[in-house]
Write an enzyme that holds these catalytic residues in place. Structure first.
Site, PDB file in Angstrom:
ATOM      1  N   ASP A  44      98.644   0.968 -31.060  1.00 42.00           N
ATOM      2  CA  ASP A  44      99.212   2.439 -30.826  1.00 42.00           C
ATOM      3  C   ASP A  44      99.121   2.883 -32.376  1.00 42.00           C
ATOM      4  O   ASP A  44      99.750   4.084 -32.665  1.00 42.00           O
ATOM      5  CB  ASP A  44     100.402   2.445 -30.182  1.00 42.00           C
ATOM      6  CG  ASP A  44     100.720   2.092 -29.173  1.00 42.00           C
ATOM      7  OD1 ASP A  44      99.851   2.040 -28.388  1.00 42.00           O
ATOM      8  OD2 ASP A  44     101.720   1.125 -28.755  1.00 42.00           O
ATOM      9  N   LYS A  77      93.888   4.640 -32.825  1.00 45.77           N
ATOM     10  CA  LYS A  77      92.469   4.152 -32.487  1.00 45.77           C
ATOM     11  C   LYS A  77      91.793   5.180 -31.704  1.00 45.77           C
ATOM     12  O   LYS A  77      90.544   5.445 -32.012  1.00 45.77           O
ATOM     13  CB  LYS A  77      92.269   2.774 -31.917  1.00 45.77           C
ATOM     14  CG  LYS A  77      93.016   1.739 -32.731  1.00 45.77           C
ATOM     15  CD  LYS A  77      92.851   0.431 -32.059  1.00 45.77           C
ATOM     16  CE  LYS A  77      93.991   0.405 -30.931  1.00 45.77           C
ATOM     17  NZ  LYS A  77      95.550   0.347 -31.115  1.00 45.77           N
ATOM     18  N   GLN A 121      94.238  -3.019 -28.576  1.00 46.38           N
ATOM     19  CA  GLN A 121      95.479  -3.751 -28.994  1.00 46.38           C
ATOM     20  C   GLN A 121      95.228  -3.879 -30.733  1.00 46.38           C
ATOM     21  O   GLN A 121      94.746  -2.929 -31.156  1.00 46.38           O
ATOM     22  CB  GLN A 121      95.477  -5.254 -28.793  1.00 46.38           C
ATOM     23  CG  GLN A 121      96.047  -5.184 -27.212  1.00 46.38           C
ATOM     24  CD  GLN A 121      94.966  -4.779 -26.186  1.00 46.38           C
ATOM     25  OE1 GLN A 121      93.709  -5.251 -26.183  1.00 46.38           O
ATOM     26  NE2 GLN A 121      95.382  -3.736 -25.437  1.00 46.38           N
ATOM     27  N   GLY A 155      96.100   1.841 -24.273  1.00 50.42           N
ATOM     28  CA  GLY A 155      96.327   3.109 -24.049  1.00 50.42           C
ATOM     29  C   GLY A 155      96.018   4.063 -25.218  1.00 50.42           C
ATOM     30  O   GLY A 155      96.656   4.014 -26.049  1.00 50.42           O
ATOM     31  N   HIS A 156      94.980   4.878 -25.199  1.00 54.96           N
ATOM     32  CA  HIS A 156      94.444   5.362 -26.338  1.00 54.96           C
ATOM     33  C   HIS A 156      94.669   6.782 -25.944  1.00 54.96           C
ATOM     34  O   HIS A 156      93.962   7.344 -24.945  1.00 54.96           O
ATOM     35  CB  HIS A 156      93.099   5.075 -26.753  1.00 54.96           C
ATOM     36  CG  HIS A 156      92.983   3.681 -27.098  1.00 54.96           C
ATOM     37  ND1 HIS A 156      91.757   2.898 -27.353  1.00 54.96           N
ATOM     38  CD2 HIS A 156      93.765   2.698 -27.137  1.00 54.96           C
ATOM     39  CE1 HIS A 156      91.998   1.720 -27.617  1.00 54.96           C
ATOM     40  NE2 HIS A 156      93.296   1.450 -27.573  1.00 54.96           N
TER      41      HIS A 156
END
Ligand code: GDP
Ligand code: IMO
Ligand code: MG
Length: 427
Positions: free
Chosen positions: A13, A16, A225, A42-43
């Site tokens: 987080d 990215k 990740q 989750g981007h």
């Protein structure tokens, strides 16, 4: 050429999604590629004030002209894939071309079931997984009982593979976890239902990407990740089940290490972590609550509150080292505008000794307490700054100090979630 890797330098987080979107829109990019993990990611990407979250899909799905690739090292839930695609289409997004590796392993619903049951069984020792079935799918791959995307196009083979995968799993579910067995036919039927829609997307993504690099096209590898969640180099066992480090990109994509030109480590100006596991600079006081609230530190995939702490230069140096970072992208500097003084962890104290580098064992890391150096805050809103010179002097000094202690040059700084809210330090 160039092949550019974007990866997380902390516990995930870091931003990215923003970094990938920024790189993909400043220079023309031909491919945006996911090489490990699955829909545990989750981007967030903010385009013209509009917020998008990608999970399994590469952020490039929003970049016109770029092809999105889900390479062989990714674990793919077809259900999650199409749910995500349909969600974007329903929002009126013109989704980019998408290719999926025939070799990628499949996450079926039983993987998520096993993930959740295992976590419950671990009780207070649980990892705090996203519950998406990531660990069990990678476990099947390593145990050589995994189902791959190519298997969805041959019902006979698919049935044999699902039988093999469920053989031991069902013993475990019924005899250890006291749950109902999973039926082979139901799993096969579910997976076959995705085959027709998947078929046109499936190809040899390693061949595709190597040909693209041969033809001097630009390929962006979007990490998911992060370094400290890497199964080999992270805080094991409180990690994910893949290799998000730079080396994992070569394995996951099927490209050689000599192909990679830039390795960009994305790092927050402070630190966050979701799930269990050690975190030396974690704050349990008002500062921690303030970082969480000002930074909006809530998980994109699971909605969990992120644990927050100060910047950890030992982690940064470690990430620079194990990934061979050519540069860092420092995000969320704007969030620190509220503090009079900003602590930075420059070393650890372990059993009375000052330690400058990541300790060798997890036991030592568990016992590490941060040694802080304090920097003067700038106590102003920097979200409108667009050049390094526009940043307040104390913010410039903070960035320069982090650069000196983090093992790689900082090419850019994020001063807000938007693509344009970026300050280039070394162009
Ligand atoms: P990822 O998983 O590494 O892509 O990061 P996430 O999207 O899970 O979390 C990063 C969050 O920070 C998202 O809400 C981004 O919109 C936001 N973000 C990224 N860069 C910046 C920045 O420089 N400043 C601020 N305020 N927010 C940012
Ligand atoms: P992005 O790409 C933050 C964490 C989980 C848990 C551990 C194992 O958005 O940075 P898993 O479901 O992978 O088996 O969970 O890893 N985790 C993440 N934390 N960001 C992520 O992705 C993460 N993906 C997994 O919280 O601690
Ligand atoms: Mg995230």
């Amino acid at each position: 050429m160039p092949a550019i890797v974007v990866l997380g330098a902390q516990w995930g987080d870091e931003g990215k999604g923003k970094a990938t979107d920024l790189l993909a829109t400043t220079d023309p990019i031909d491919y945006v590629v996911r090489t490990s993990g699955g829909h545990n990611a989750g981007h967030t990407i903010v385009v013209n004030g509009e917020k998008y979250a990608t999970h399994l899909l590469p952020s490039g799905i929003l970049t016109p002209g770029a092809t999105s690739v889900i390479a062989g090292g990714v674990v793919v839930s077809p259900e999650a894939l199409f749910r995500e695609l349909d969600g974007l289409i329903a929002r009126g997004v013109e989704v980019a071309d998408l290719k999926v590796s025939a070799n990628a392993h499949v996450i079926a619903s039983y993987h998520a079931t096993i993930d959740k049951v295992t976590e419950r069984f671990l009780g207070k020792n649980q990892i705090g997984t996203t519950g998406r079935g990531i660990g069990p799918a990678y476990a099947d791959k390593i145990n050589r009982v995994g189902v791959r995307i190519a298997d969805l196009f041959d019902e006979k083979i698919l049935t044999q593979k699902v039988e093999a995968a469920l053989d031991v799993r069902n013993h475990l579910l019924t005899k250890v976890y006291n749950r109902r067995a999973i039926e082979v036919d139901a799993v096969v039927e579910e997976l076959l239902s995705y085959a027709d829609r998947l078929r046109p997307m499936v190809c040899d993504t390693s061949l595709l990407l190597n040909k693209a690099l041969d033809a001097d096209q630009t390929v962006l590898f979007e990490g998911a990740q992060a370094t400290m969640l890497d199964v080999d180099h992270g805080t094991y066992p409180f990690v994910t089940s893949s290799n998000p480090v730079a080396g994992g990109v070569c394995v996951g994509a099927g490209i050689g290490p000599t192909r990679i030109d830039r390795v960009v480590g994305v790092i927050k100006a402070y630190t966050t972590r979701v799930g269990s596991g050690p975190f030396p600079t974690e704050l349990f006081d008002e500062d921690g609550v303030q970082l969480q609230q000002l930074g909006g530190e809530i998980g994109v995939s699971t909605g969990r509150t992120r644990r927050c702490g100060w910047y950890d230069a030992v982690v940064a140096r470690y990430a620079s080292r194990v990934n061979g970072l050519t540069e860092l992208f420092l995000t969320k500097l704007d969030i620190l505008g509220a503090w009079e003084q900003i602590p930075v962890c420059v070393a650890y104290e372990i059993d009375g000794q000052r330690v400058e580098e990541m300790p060798m064992t997890q036991t030592e890391f568990h016992h590490a307490t941060p040694v802080y150096e304090y920097f003067e805050g700038w106590q102003s809103d920097i979200s409108g700054c667009r050049s390094f010179d526009e940043l307040p002097k104390n913010a410039q000094a903070y960035v320069q100090a982090l650069e000196e202690m983090s093992g790689a040059p900082i090419w850019g700084v994020g001063v807000g979630p938007g693509r344009e809210q970026t300050v280039v330090v070394h162009g």
